[in-house]
Write a protein that holds these residues in place. Structure first.
Motif, PDB file in Angstrom:
ATOM      1  N   LEU A  19       0.819  -1.202   0.059  1.00  0.00           N
ATOM      2  CA  LEU A  19       0.074  -0.003  -0.081  1.00  0.00           C
ATOM      3  C   LEU A  19       0.903   1.407   0.013  1.00  0.00           C
ATOM      4  N   GLU A  20       2.080   1.409   0.839  1.00  0.00           N
ATOM      5  CA  GLU A  20       2.876   2.505   0.912  1.00  0.00           C
ATOM      6  C   GLU A  20       3.512   2.615  -0.514  1.00  0.00           C
ATOM      7  N   ARG A  21       4.011   1.562  -1.253  1.00  0.00           N
ATOM      8  CA  ARG A  21       4.568   1.761  -2.574  1.00  0.00           C
ATOM      9  C   ARG A  21       3.478   2.477  -3.555  1.00  0.00           C
ATOM     10  N   TYR A  22       2.205   1.813  -3.448  1.00  0.00           N
ATOM     11  CA  TYR A  22       1.296   2.492  -4.352  1.00  0.00           C
ATOM     12  C   TYR A  22       0.663   3.702  -4.081  1.00  0.00           C
ATOM     13  N   ASP A  41      -5.113  -6.521  -4.330  1.00  0.00           N
ATOM     14  CA  ASP A  41      -5.187  -6.226  -2.999  1.00  0.00           C
ATOM     15  C   ASP A  41      -5.279  -4.889  -2.554  1.00  0.00           C
ATOM     16  N   VAL A  42      -4.801  -3.870  -3.186  1.00  0.00           N
ATOM     17  CA  VAL A  42      -4.973  -2.456  -2.846  1.00  0.00           C
ATOM     18  C   VAL A  42      -6.357  -2.250  -3.250  1.00  0.00           C
ATOM     19  N   ALA A  43      -6.886  -2.743  -4.135  1.00  0.00           N
ATOM     20  CA  ALA A  43      -8.396  -2.310  -4.745  1.00  0.00           C
ATOM     21  C   ALA A  43      -9.374  -2.896  -3.603  1.00  0.00           C
ATOM     22  N   LEU A  55     -11.344   5.019  -5.518  1.00  0.00           N
ATOM     23  CA  LEU A  55      -9.901   4.643  -5.489  1.00  0.00           C
ATOM     24  C   LEU A  55      -9.627   3.120  -5.953  1.00  0.00           C
ATOM     25  N   ALA A  56     -10.734   2.450  -5.559  1.00  0.00           N
ATOM     26  CA  ALA A  56     -10.806   1.024  -5.875  1.00  0.00           C
ATOM     27  C   ALA A  56     -10.693   0.970  -7.408  1.00  0.00           C
ATOM     28  N   ASP A  57     -11.470   1.676  -8.024  1.00  0.00           N
ATOM     29  CA  ASP A  57     -11.649   1.689  -9.674  1.00  0.00           C
ATOM     30  C   ASP A  57     -10.312   1.916 -10.131  1.00  0.00           C
ATOM     31  N   GLU A  58      -9.336   2.937  -9.511  1.00  0.00           N
ATOM     32  CA  GLU A  58      -8.147   3.559 -10.178  1.00  0.00           C
ATOM     33  C   GLU A  58      -7.188   2.156  -9.923  1.00  0.00           C
ATOM     34  N   ALA A  59      -7.149   1.600  -8.763  1.00  0.00           N
ATOM     35  CA  ALA A  59      -6.094   0.433  -8.605  1.00  0.00           C
ATOM     36  C   ALA A  59      -6.448  -0.544  -9.531  1.00  0.00           C
ATOM     37  N   ILE A  60      -7.718  -0.952  -9.860  1.00  0.00           N
ATOM     38  CA  ILE A  60      -7.825  -2.026 -10.601  1.00  0.00           C
ATOM     39  C   ILE A  60      -7.932  -1.849 -11.838  1.00  0.00           C
ATOM     40  N   ASP A  61      -8.002  -0.552 -12.278  1.00  0.00           N
ATOM     41  CA  ASP A  61      -7.843  -0.236 -13.832  1.00  0.00           C
ATOM     42  C   ASP A  61      -6.256  -0.151 -14.059  1.00  0.00           C
TER      43      ASP A  61
END
Length: 491
Positions: A19-22, A41-43, A55-61
């Motif tokens: 999470l920190e890296r992302y 996992d982040v999403a 934010l979940a959509d951004e990570a999964i996209d």
């Protein structure tokens, strides 16, 4: 993976590093390369913990952009459609996944079938999936069972548990699965058998101690329930679930001050929980601290914001408080709110809730309005949703508990004289005895005490015990009441 396992994973150093890296790259507006499972996992973290779909959509996209064929992000996206009720789009995405033998594809397909009430098809699909799994078949069976647990199909989950037991009879997760299923099915004895195996293996496992508390409560063994809760709290003094269970057991035992003290601590620990406020309000009500009980239920309503899993119970209890205060219109309004919530709840495969006209009858009876109470009882009979004698029995009990013994007597007599179900007769004899006692008819009271004893009527001590001195046993009630009215013992 179970929801609580997901939440534990989000607290691990491994995930915190991901999470920190992302987030570091995201804040700086920099591109970043991460594995598909890491971004998924982040999403999931943003969706499950932060409730931030954007934010979940951004990570999964990003995951799909970097890894267009990866299974995990496609499954995440398809599940999002499913949870929104768009089954067609979820199926389309599921069909587009190249690796159709992936375990998560099987799980998604099964869940889509369950959403369409295709239970047998879902069961068959997962047993077929078990046959093609090359590794971790035990985990596949374990996770398959939990899919059905999530949809309250414990009968089907049990099939997977038994298959798992054939494969891994001494595996900790096998015992855990059985314990969880049997507990949900209210099969407390069987659940306890597996819980004890878990604790023999790991005596520091908090969840097992909490489950033991629940199972012992179900068996009405409150001493062991308190013991289990205390063991859990000795391991983890601030464990919220253990405190919650102990408070509930104390309340059931009538230790209201102790229960109230625990619920107060729970509110300090978790001030956003409407459940702790609701149960504390119950305690305060029974302690006859009505103002505090009302303050607490009002706080529960604010915290719940109409969205609590216990929303109907919150409204019902608020109605109870208003009724106790003699505010009939306000009480009826809250019963209307409770009924509206119950009607809109998803109660598939569940027992229907009690008709709310019973609550309305109780409000009127408790406030001395026998006429309207009887009208609601007649209305319930006319609906023909339940056998008439069952409705009349509950109606008579409502009048009885409200202290309207004369009217209750008439209804109980009606049941006695026209018995459709003869098994009800032993149940009503103690009620009739009390009604005659309270209306001054000692001879008939004596007669019904005799009938209660001869028919082994339930609840004799609970209903009739207040008439006699402490220590007098139910089988002695006739002799003592005879002496009371005749001044001598029966011959």
């Amino acid at each position: 993976m179970r929801l609580d396992d997901d939440l534990k994973y989000f607290e691990t150093p491994e995930f915190k590093d991901i999470l920190e890296r992302y987030e570091t790259a995201h804040r700086a507006g920099l591109g970043i390369y991460m594995e598909a499972d890491e971004l998924t996992d982040v999403a999931e973290y943003y969706a499950m913990v932060k409730n931030n779909e954007g934010l979940a959509d951004e990570a999964i996209d990003l995951a799909l952009q970097l890894h267009p064929d990866a299974v995990d992000p496609q499954i995440f996206k398809a599940r999002r459609y499913m949870l929104m009720g768009d089954i067609a789009s979820a199926k389309h995405l599921c069909n587009a996944i190249q690796d159709q033998s992936h375990r998560e594809v099987f799980f998604l397909r099964a869940e889509l079938m369950l959403r369409l009430n295709q239970v047998d098809d879902a069961c068959n699909l997962l047993f077929q999936g078990m046959e093609v799994m090359q590794e971790d078949v035990d985990y596949f069976l374990y996770d398959s069972a939990y899919i059905f647990i999530d949809y309250d199909r414990y009968d089907i989950a049990l099939k997977f548990a038994h298959r798992l037991e054939e494969m891994a009879p001494k595996w900790f997760k096998t015992w855990e699965l059985f314990a969880d299923i049997y507990l949900a099915m209210d099969n407390f004895s069987n659940s306890l058998e597996y819980i004890e195996k878990m604790l023999d293996c790991d005596p520091f496992y908090i969840r097992a101690w909490n489950w033991r508390t629940e199972a012992c409560c179900g068996l009405n063994d409150y001493a062991k329930a308190i013991e289990s809760a205390d063991y859990a709290l000795a391991i983890e003094p601030q464990n919220e679930r253990a405190m919650e269970l102990k408070a509930w057991v104390l309340m059931r035992q009538g230790n209201l001050e102790q229960a109230h003290a625990l619920y107060s601590r729970l509110q300090d620990m978790n001030p956003s929980s409407e459940i702790h406020c609701l149960y504390d309000s119950y305690c305060l009500f029974d302690l006859e601290r009505l103002d505090e009980s009302q303050t607490m239920i009002e706080r529960a309503e604010v915290l719940a914001d109409g969205m609590s899993q216990e929303q109907a119970a919150i409204y019902e209890h608020h109605a109870h408080i208003f009724s106790e205060r003699g505010q009939v219109e306000e009480a009826l309004h809250y019963i209307d709110l409770a009924e509206e919530v119950a009607v809109h709840e998803d109660v598939a495969d569940a027992e229907p809730p009690q008709d709310f006209d019973y609550y309305r009858a109780r409000i009127f009876a408790d406030n001395g309005d026998t006429k309207h109470a009887i009208q609601y009882i007649h209305k319930l009979v006319a609906k023909q949703k339940e056998p008439a004698e069952k409705v009349l029995l509950q109606g008579a009990q409502i009048l009885f508990e409200a202290g309207d013994y004369a009217t209750a007597l008439l209804v109980f007599k009606q049941l006695e004289e026209t018995p459709v179900d003869p098994t009800l007769l032993p149940m009503i004899y103690p009620y009739l005895a009390v009604c005659y006692h309270e209306t001054g008819d000692a001879d008939n009271c004596l007669a019904y005490i005799r009938l209660s004893i001869d028919n082994n009527s339930p609840e004799m001590k609970e209903l009739l015990g207040y008439i006699f001195a402490e220590g007098v046993q139910p089988n002695e009630y006739y002799d003592y009441y005879y002496y009371r009215i005749h001044g001598q013992w029966p011959v």
